[in-house]
Design a protein around this motif. Structure first.
Motif, mmCIF file in Angstrom:
data_model
loop_
_atom_site.group_PDB
_atom_site.id
_atom_site.type_symbol
_atom_site.label_atom_id
_atom_site.label_comp_id
_atom_site.label_asym_id
_atom_site.label_seq_id
_atom_site.Cartn_x
_atom_site.Cartn_y
_atom_site.Cartn_z
ATOM 1 N N GLU A 1 -25.342 14.019 10.525
ATOM 2 C CA GLU A 1 -24.963 13.593 11.826
ATOM 3 C C GLU A 1 -24.988 14.407 12.614
ATOM 4 O O GLU A 1 -25.478 14.216 13.879
ATOM 5 C CB GLU A 1 -23.433 12.823 11.701
ATOM 6 C CG GLU A 1 -22.912 12.498 12.696
ATOM 7 C CD GLU A 1 -23.585 11.404 13.448
ATOM 8 O OE1 GLU A 1 -23.819 11.146 14.732
ATOM 9 O OE2 GLU A 1 -24.141 10.502 12.721
ATOM 10 N N THR A 2 -24.690 15.709 12.536
ATOM 11 C CA THR A 2 -24.635 16.746 13.394
ATOM 12 C C THR A 2 -26.298 17.132 13.879
ATOM 13 O O THR A 2 -26.607 17.223 14.962
ATOM 14 C CB THR A 2 -24.037 18.009 12.914
ATOM 15 O OG1 THR A 2 -22.722 17.946 12.719
ATOM 16 C CG2 THR A 2 -24.410 19.323 13.938
ATOM 17 N N ARG B 1 -28.580 14.945 13.448
ATOM 18 C CA ARG B 1 -29.317 13.621 14.411
ATOM 19 C C ARG B 1 -28.908 13.779 15.814
ATOM 20 O O ARG B 1 -29.432 13.460 16.593
ATOM 21 C CB ARG B 1 -28.634 12.229 13.588
ATOM 22 C CG ARG B 1 -29.525 11.222 13.631
ATOM 23 C CD ARG B 1 -28.938 9.898 12.861
ATOM 24 N NE ARG B 1 -27.676 10.075 12.566
ATOM 25 C CZ ARG B 1 -27.549 10.102 10.869
ATOM 26 N NH1 ARG B 1 -28.291 10.438 10.176
ATOM 27 N NH2 ARG B 1 -26.127 10.117 10.768
ATOM 28 N N ARG B 2 -27.536 14.253 15.878
ATOM 29 C CA ARG B 2 -27.129 14.326 17.525
ATOM 30 C C ARG B 2 -27.738 15.540 18.038
ATOM 31 O O ARG B 2 -28.008 15.069 19.292
ATOM 32 C CB ARG B 2 -25.463 14.521 17.122
ATOM 33 C CG ARG B 2 -24.940 14.391 18.603
ATOM 34 C CD ARG B 2 -23.418 14.952 18.514
ATOM 35 N NE ARG B 2 -23.149 15.932 17.988
ATOM 36 C CZ ARG B 2 -22.125 16.308 17.154
ATOM 37 N NH1 ARG B 2 -21.686 15.390 16.314
ATOM 38 N NH2 ARG B 2 -22.281 17.787 16.619
ATOM 39 N N ASP B 3 -27.666 16.760 17.683
ATOM 40 C CA ASP B 3 -28.093 17.843 18.264
ATOM 41 C C ASP B 3 -29.686 18.334 17.993
ATOM 42 O O ASP B 3 -30.063 19.197 18.635
ATOM 43 C CB ASP B 3 -27.211 18.925 17.864
ATOM 44 C CG ASP B 3 -25.832 18.658 18.171
ATOM 45 O OD1 ASP B 3 -25.413 17.990 18.935
ATOM 46 O OD2 ASP B 3 -24.914 19.375 17.435
ATOM 47 N N ALA C 1 -33.807 12.320 13.649
ATOM 48 C CA ALA C 1 -33.950 10.882 13.287
ATOM 49 C C ALA C 1 -34.888 10.140 12.923
ATOM 50 O O ALA C 1 -35.125 9.399 11.820
ATOM 51 C CB ALA C 1 -33.332 9.776 14.522
#
Length: 67
Positions: free
Chosen positions: A42-43, A45-47, A52
């Motif tokens: 998740e980290t 994918r976000r940063d 992704a």
């Protein structure tokens, strides 16, 4: 890294002469790592730009080509 830890603890159990520990260790270690893997993904994918897309192409997390 996670797969290496699972193999290490399986081998450690077998070296110490415990077949049960050798078989149970990878399963228990794998279950312990699953929440951490989710948080890390998740980290990323976000940063991390492009992660992704990478994640959509590479489905395996622990064992390349399998899981």
């Amino acid at each position: 890294m996670y797969l290496g830890a699972m193999v290490f603890f399986a081998g450690l159990g077998l070296i110490l002469g415990s077949l049960a520990a050798g078989l149970a260790a990878p399963l228990l270690i794998g279950l312990a790592f699953l929440p951490r893997i989710g948080i890390e993904e998740e980290t990323l994918r976000r940063d991390l730009a492009g992660y992704a897309d990478y994640q959509s192409r590479v489905r395996a997390r622990l064992v390349p080509g399998i899981f």
